[in-house]
Write a protein that holds these residues in place. Structure first.
Motif, PDB file in Angstrom:
ATOM      1  N   ALA A  31       0.812  -1.215   0.000  1.00 33.48           N
ATOM      2  CA  ALA A  31       0.000   0.000   0.000  1.00 33.48           C
ATOM      3  C   ALA A  31       0.847   1.267   0.000  1.00 33.48           C
ATOM      4  CB  ALA A  31      -0.934   0.004   1.211  1.00 33.48           C
ATOM      5  N   ASP A  32       2.035   1.214   0.564  1.00 28.91           N
ATOM      6  CA  ASP A  32       2.911   2.389   0.642  1.00 28.91           C
ATOM      7  C   ASP A  32       4.351   1.962   0.378  1.00 28.91           C
ATOM      8  OD1 ASP A  32       4.178   4.770   1.132  1.00 28.91           O
ATOM      9  OD2 ASP A  32       3.565   4.955   3.225  1.00 28.91           O
ATOM     10  N   PRO A  33       4.645   1.573  -0.873  1.00 25.91           N
ATOM     11  CA  PRO A  33       6.008   1.086  -1.162  1.00 25.91           C
ATOM     12  C   PRO A  33       7.075   2.155  -0.948  1.00 25.91           C
ATOM     13  CG  PRO A  33       4.744   1.378  -3.186  1.00 25.91           C
ATOM     14  CD  PRO A  33       3.769   1.518  -2.054  1.00 25.91           C
ATOM     15  N   GLY A  34       6.743   3.432  -1.214  1.00 27.40           N
ATOM     16  CA  GLY A  34       7.731   4.480  -1.008  1.00 27.40           C
ATOM     17  C   GLY A  34       8.082   4.651   0.454  1.00 27.40           C
ATOM     18  N   ALA A 161       8.276   9.650  14.169  1.00 34.37           N
ATOM     19  CA  ALA A 161       8.846  10.623  13.238  1.00 34.37           C
ATOM     20  C   ALA A 161       8.906   9.999  11.860  1.00 34.37           C
ATOM     21  CB  ALA A 161      10.240  11.053  13.689  1.00 34.37           C
ATOM     22  N   THR A 162       8.834  10.819  10.852  1.00 34.15           N
ATOM     23  CA  THR A 162       8.908  10.342   9.474  1.00 34.15           C
ATOM     24  C   THR A 162      10.013  11.113   8.752  1.00 34.15           C
ATOM     25  OG1 THR A 162       7.157  11.903   8.937  1.00 34.15           O
ATOM     26  CG2 THR A 162       6.502   9.630   9.336  1.00 34.15           C
ATOM     27  N   PRO A 163      11.245  10.615   8.823  1.00 37.39           N
ATOM     28  CA  PRO A 163      12.379  11.349   8.233  1.00 37.39           C
ATOM     29  C   PRO A 163      12.224  11.615   6.746  1.00 37.39           C
ATOM     30  CG  PRO A 163      13.135   9.577   9.665  1.00 37.39           C
ATOM     31  CD  PRO A 163      11.660   9.391   9.509  1.00 37.39           C
ATOM     32  N   HIS A 164      11.476  10.759   6.016  1.00 39.90           N
ATOM     33  CA  HIS A 164      11.299  10.975   4.581  1.00 39.90           C
ATOM     34  C   HIS A 164      10.195  11.983   4.285  1.00 39.90           C
ATOM     35  CE1 HIS A 164       8.315   7.964   5.696  1.00 39.90           C
ATOM     36  NE2 HIS A 164       7.638   8.291   4.621  1.00 39.90           N
ATOM     37  N   ASP A 165       9.520  12.474   5.336  1.00 41.11           N
ATOM     38  CA  ASP A 165       8.423  13.430   5.153  1.00 41.11           C
ATOM     39  C   ASP A 165       8.662  14.623   6.079  1.00 41.11           C
ATOM     40  OD1 ASP A 165       6.114  14.839   4.855  1.00 41.11           O
ATOM     41  OD2 ASP A 165       4.754  13.210   5.370  1.00 41.11           O
ATOM     42  N   PRO A 166       9.464  15.601   5.661  1.00 40.64           N
ATOM     43  CA  PRO A 166       9.816  16.721   6.548  1.00 40.64           C
ATOM     44  C   PRO A 166       8.632  17.587   6.926  1.00 40.64           C
ATOM     45  CG  PRO A 166      10.564  17.131   4.298  1.00 40.64           C
ATOM     46  CD  PRO A 166      10.103  15.717   4.340  1.00 40.64           C
ATOM     47  N   ASP A 167       7.510  17.441   6.238  1.00 39.13           N
ATOM     48  CA  ASP A 167       6.332  18.258   6.553  1.00 39.13           C
ATOM     49  C   ASP A 167       5.531  17.685   7.727  1.00 39.13           C
ATOM     50  OD1 ASP A 167       6.861  20.042   4.481  1.00 39.13           O
ATOM     51  OD2 ASP A 167       5.825  18.778   3.022  1.00 39.13           O
ATOM     52  N   ARG A 168       5.852  16.478   8.139  1.00 42.35           N
ATOM     53  CA  ARG A 168       5.119  15.870   9.245  1.00 42.35           C
ATOM     54  C   ARG A 168       5.952  15.970  10.519  1.00 42.35           C
ATOM     55  NH1 ARG A 168       3.130   9.875   8.437  1.00 42.35           N
ATOM     56  NH2 ARG A 168       2.452  10.831   6.489  1.00 42.35           N
TER      57      ARG A 168
END
Length: 359
Positions: A31-34, A161-168
């Motif tokens: 569902a979320d391969p990235g 934390a979501t290091p690949h998503d700096p907006d979160r």
């Protein structure tokens, strides 16, 4: 099978044991391969290739313990454990996923734990998951776990934390957005099991297995400090928080925190010195040292420590009850750690019905 009746408070209870949910990993990877790929890359950074290779071999060798009920029950018998409180492997937190998928992950995990427990309800009970990365959804997932699936509570990480998503934004346990979750957990009498997975120190711990041996106790200390200093435990005095790995570095190293509470205004967000809150928290016994277990019991009190093994991982204990008995605790204190504290907290086999409030 244990000869003890299900209501016997002397039944030995292991509150820290995991199951692996391969279908959940497949769901997230598809569902979320990235996001899944970014999380895998982060684990490479955090652990380093040597530790990742060793962990892969370990999981392969212990696959039956993680997935096969008969093997688990046989191991429990050999360890002298009557009841296990099972929770998903922390690798299933998946705090990088978005809103819609996060609820799907939590609900599928909760249902999978329920189905596993139902296969041996006289020996098992369970904990579910909530999406810590989306605080607004945590109450819904908690209610699904406790009220719909009949689990005793939920397992959470030390931060999201979501290091690949700096907006979160990073979510710490002191985050004001978690207040509805703490309130509902308190109302339900739900157990919140704090189990770190990952550490923000990243590459500084990428060798010598420091990503586990140092990060786990450090993350416990940081997360529990957020709870204490922010006043969460003042606002929710009946909240039941159980920390894995003996609470890490926190319980026996609070002198500096108490001093800061006295002299620093920004460290005075709680009503009492930080060490006072050890009596408001619970800790498992998994510290890998008889001397450290005695120190934990002395610091927190014998009523606050419960048997934990981290079954079946290699950083756990293959003989948790024997290690407690060998720690030179008094007979009364050992009995509390092995069984009576769990009974007092309502940690029973799933076959023992416990009603939860719905209001």
């Amino acid at each position: 099978m244990s000869a003890h009746p299900v209501s016997d408070p002397a039944r030995t209870v292991d509150v820290h044991a995991h199951i692996l949910l391969p279908a959940l990993q497949q769901l997230v990877a598809e569902a979320d391969p990235g996001g899944f790929g970014a999380q895998q890359a982060l684990e490479v950074r955090r652990n380093g290739p040597e530790s990742l290779a060793a962990s892969g071999r370990m999981i392969k060798e212990r696959w039956p313990q993680l997935t096969d009920l008969d093997r688990r029950l046989a191991d429990m018998d050999s360890q002298g454990v009557d009841v296990q409180l099972v929770s998903p492997s922390p690798s299933h937190f998946y705090y990088f996923v978005g809103v819609e998928l996060s609820l799907q992950v939590a609900r599928q995990a909760n249902q999978a734990v329920r189905e596993f427990v139902d296969r041996a309800p006289e020996r098992l009970n369970g904990l579910g998951l909530v999406p810590l990365q989306h605080p607004a959804l945590m109450v819904e997932a908690l209610e699904h776990a406790v009220l719909e699936c009949g689990l005793l509570g939920v397992e959470i990480g030390s931060f999201a934390a979501t290091p690949h998503d700096p907006d979160r934004s990073t979510v710490e346990l002191s985050d004001p957005r978690l207040e509805p979750f703490w309130s509902r957990a308190e109302e339900l009498g739900a157990l919140v099991f704090l189990h770190p997975f990952g550490c923000s120190l990243d590459e500084r711990l990428d060798r010598y297995y420091l990503a586990n041996t140092v990060s786990q106790p450090a993350e416990n200390a940081v997360a529990l400090s957020h709870l204490i200093f922010s006043g969460v435990l003042d606002r929710h005095p009946d909240l039941k928080v159980l920390a894995a790995h003996g609470g890490g570095y926190l319980p026996t190293s609070l002198g500096r925190s108490d001093h800061a509470w006295k002299v620093r205004p920004e460290a005075h967000g709680c009503a009492h010195p930080p060490s006072w809150y050890l009596k408001k928290l619970y800790f498992d016994s998994l510290v890998h040292s008889a001397a450290e277990l005695r120190a934990l019991v002395a610091a927190a009190g014998p009523e606050q420590v419960l048997l934990g093994s981290d079954y079946p991982f290699d950083m756990g204990s293959d003989s948790p009850a024997a290690e407690v008995r060998a720690a030179s605790l008094s007979a009364a204190d050992a009995a509390k750690v092995l069984a009576r504290n769990a009974a007092a907290l309502g940690i029973t086999p799933a076959s023992v019905f416990t009603a939860h409030p719905t209001a």
